[in-house]
Enzyme design. Structure first.
Site, PDB file in Angstrom:
ATOM      1  N   ARG A 277       0.764  -1.298   0.167  1.00 42.61           N
ATOM      2  CA  ARG A 277       0.261   0.139  -0.193  1.00 42.61           C
ATOM      3  C   ARG A 277       0.586   1.622  -0.172  1.00 42.61           C
ATOM      4  O   ARG A 277       0.719   1.851  -1.371  1.00 42.61           O
ATOM      5  CB  ARG A 277      -0.636  -0.020   0.901  1.00 42.61           C
ATOM      6  CG  ARG A 277      -2.392  -0.254   1.040  1.00 42.61           C
ATOM      7  CD  ARG A 277      -2.407  -1.453   2.591  1.00 42.61           C
ATOM      8  NE  ARG A 277      -1.565  -2.586   3.037  1.00 42.61           N
ATOM      9  CZ  ARG A 277      -1.662  -3.773   2.684  1.00 42.61           C
ATOM     10  NH1 ARG A 277      -3.055  -3.934   1.413  1.00 42.61           N
ATOM     11  NH2 ARG A 277      -0.602  -4.320   2.708  1.00 42.61           N
ATOM     12  N   THR A 278       1.838   1.303   0.709  1.00 40.02           N
ATOM     13  CA  THR A 278       2.634   2.241   1.403  1.00 40.02           C
ATOM     14  C   THR A 278       3.324   3.171  -0.165  1.00 40.02           C
ATOM     15  O   THR A 278       3.335   4.413  -0.932  1.00 40.02           O
ATOM     16  CB  THR A 278       3.429   2.596   2.739  1.00 40.02           C
ATOM     17  OG1 THR A 278       3.199   2.406   3.308  1.00 40.02           O
ATOM     18  CG2 THR A 278       3.726   4.035   2.873  1.00 40.02           C
TER      19      THR A 278
ATOM     20  N   LYS B  94      26.788  -3.071  -0.423  1.00 36.12           N
ATOM     21  CA  LYS B  94      27.934  -3.234  -0.683  1.00 36.12           C
ATOM     22  C   LYS B  94      28.777  -1.969   0.391  1.00 36.12           C
ATOM     23  O   LYS B  94      29.677  -1.848   0.190  1.00 36.12           O
ATOM     24  CB  LYS B  94      28.179  -2.642  -1.826  1.00 36.12           C
ATOM     25  CG  LYS B  94      27.451  -3.259  -2.943  1.00 36.12           C
ATOM     26  CD  LYS B  94      27.800  -2.683  -4.786  1.00 36.12           C
ATOM     27  CE  LYS B  94      26.956  -2.932  -5.376  1.00 36.12           C
ATOM     28  NZ  LYS B  94      27.506  -2.012  -6.772  1.00 36.12           N
TER      29      LYS B  94
ATOM     30  N   ARG C 282      10.902   4.322   3.322  1.00 36.69           N
ATOM     31  CA  ARG C 282      11.200   2.963   4.579  1.00 36.69           C
ATOM     32  C   ARG C 282      11.982   2.344   4.744  1.00 36.69           C
ATOM     33  O   ARG C 282      12.949   1.715   3.986  1.00 36.69           O
ATOM     34  CB  ARG C 282       9.641   2.157   4.213  1.00 36.69           C
ATOM     35  CG  ARG C 282       9.236   0.878   5.056  1.00 36.69           C
ATOM     36  CD  ARG C 282       8.327  -0.031   4.740  1.00 36.69           C
ATOM     37  NE  ARG C 282       7.138   0.318   4.884  1.00 36.69           N
ATOM     38  CZ  ARG C 282       5.802   0.684   5.077  1.00 36.69           C
ATOM     39  NH1 ARG C 282       5.834  -1.014   4.548  1.00 36.69           N
ATOM     40  NH2 ARG C 282       5.003   1.067   5.093  1.00 36.69           N
TER      41      ARG C 282
ATOM     42  N   HIS D 179       5.002   6.189  11.570  1.00 34.39           N
ATOM     43  CA  HIS D 179       4.365   6.062  10.002  1.00 34.39           C
ATOM     44  C   HIS D 179       3.456   7.154   9.554  1.00 34.39           C
ATOM     45  O   HIS D 179       2.008   7.383   9.999  1.00 34.39           O
ATOM     46  CB  HIS D 179       3.441   4.047   9.743  1.00 34.39           C
ATOM     47  CG  HIS D 179       3.335   4.572   8.445  1.00 34.39           C
ATOM     48  ND1 HIS D 179       3.625   4.578   7.411  1.00 34.39           N
ATOM     49  CD2 HIS D 179       3.002   2.506   7.480  1.00 34.39           C
ATOM     50  CE1 HIS D 179       3.483   4.113   6.489  1.00 34.39           C
ATOM     51  NE2 HIS D 179       2.801   2.912   6.824  1.00 34.39           N
TER      52      HIS D 179
HETATM   53  N1   CP Z   1      -0.345  -0.557   5.963  1.00 37.91           N
HETATM   54  C1   CP Z   1       0.250  -0.011   5.804  1.00 37.91           C
HETATM   55  O1   CP Z   1       1.990   0.817   5.904  1.00 37.91           O
HETATM   56  O2   CP Z   1       0.267  -1.319   4.243  1.00 37.91           O
HETATM   57  P1   CP Z   1       2.100  -1.560   3.999  1.00 37.91           P
HETATM   58  O3   CP Z   1       2.796  -2.278   4.477  1.00 37.91           O
HETATM   59  O4   CP Z   1       1.626  -2.354   2.208  1.00 37.91           O
HETATM   60  O5   CP Z   1       2.551  -0.254   2.819  1.00 37.91           O
END
Ligand code: CP
Length: 337
Positions: free
Chosen positions: A57-58, A86, A107, A135
């Site tokens: 999603r993100t 590396k 991320r 998040h």
């Molecule tokens: N909600 C969320 O962070 O989903 P993903 O891990 O798929 O990005």
């Protein structure tokens, strides 16, 4: 806060007025998110989408959001395909990638790593999740969804009741959302988890310090009664020492239609940041809830595009130009939303 040119690393950056501003811009993105109109406001801009942990999603919704504003997306997924494997430092990676991009989403599994990366970046960085820490864009889309669902029932955010369920210790979406809830008034928060996976005290204290009622429980049936929103979460297997350790907690707080009917008030909204763990031993939100109109999980995921479009438009300073750079579409567009 000043959005233009700034990083989004933690929800601590926001005051209530900032949230309202983001949601107001997100509302205006709906035509574009649904492809009823197109805008080219970010034509020529490049998003560096750097995901060093799994994501559906993100990663994809940040990419879609940027594309929908007319920009291009370049991606790295996982350490193996990055020069970090590396031995390249986060500092060097940030210096290099920020030369190729106008904004970066990242991320990373280590708490604080996105902030470290941002400190070296020459362009704004948005935290797409740093370990068990935060998040922020998920918390924004969660709150945006709660607001929409409450307004649908003629209510507002102040005074609503939410139950958060599952792995509250490692669930970064819960950590960020909890901090945002502290910006609102008279909220009742019920925290349902195994004792070992309770919400860390700093977040509980933050809620109590602003006068919210906080109830801590390990009983699902008690926890889901008398709330407006049930916010379920996955056991964050990747934060445990082993899969076996995570298995101890998996499947402890399953919600299905029969349990919903027995214990929840009518029209209680069901949310989950997703992914939900649909393996038989977990099944935290059973598939038999899929036809329940109060299951908001896919509306919640859709809202991620609107909120992320708003963040890009605000950070890159083009909010007022989105409509002037737009036109209608000439292809068939879906109407069932
Ligand atoms: N909600 C969320 O962070 O989903 P993903 O891990 O798929 O990005």
């Amino acid at each position: 806060m000043q959005f233009i040119g700034n990083h989004i690393l933690s929800v601590d950056q926001f005051e209530r007025g900032d949230i309202e501003q983001i949601f107001s811009v997100a509302d205006k993105m709906e035509h574009y998110a649904l492809r009823r109109r197109v805008t080219r406001v970010l034509e020529g801009a490049i998003l560096g989408n750097m995901f060093f942990e799994p994501s559906t999603r993100t990663r994809v919704s940040f990419g879609c959001a940027f594309n929908l504003l007319g920009g291009e997306v370049r991606e790295t997924t996982g350490f193996k395909v990055s020069a970090i494997s590396k031995g390249e430092s986060l500092y060097d990676t940030a210096r290099v990638l920020s030369g190729y991009s106008d904004v970066i989403c990242m991320r990373h599994p280590v708490p604080g790593s996105v902030a470290e990366f941002a400190a070296a970046s020459r362009v704004p960085v948005i935290n797409g999740g740093d370990g068990a820490n935060e998040h922020p864009s998920q918390a924004l889309l969660d709150l945006y969804t709660i607001l929409k669902e409450m307004r649908h029932k003629g209510r507002e955010l102040d005074g609503f009741r939410i139950s958060m369920i599952g792995d509250l210790k490692y669930g970064r979406t819960v950590h960020s959302l909890t901090k945002l809830l502290a910006l609102y008034k008279n909220i009742t928060v019920t925290l349902v988890s195994p004792k070992e996976l309770q919400l860390p005290e700093e977040y509980v204290e933050r809620l109590r310090s602003v006068g919210h009622e906080v109830v801590v429980s390990s009983d699902l049936s008690l926890g889901i009664g008398h709330v407006d929103i049930v916010y379920s979460t996955r056991i964050q297997e990747e934060r445990f020492a082993s899969k076996e350790e995570a298995d101890i907690y998996r499947g402890k707080f399953r919600l299905n239609q029969a349990i919903y009917t027995k214990y929840c008030e009518p029209n209680t909204v069901i949310m989950h940041p997703l992914p939900r763990d649909s393996r038989s031993e977990a099944n935290e939100l059973d598939n038999d809830l899929n036809q329940n109109p109060n299951l908001a999980i896919f509306r919640q995921a859709d809202n991620g595009v609107l909120v992320r479009m708003a963040l890009f438009a605000m950070i890159l300073g083009v909010v007022d130009q989105v409509d002037t750079c737009s036109r209608g579409v000439n292809w068939y567009h879906r109407r069932d939303v």
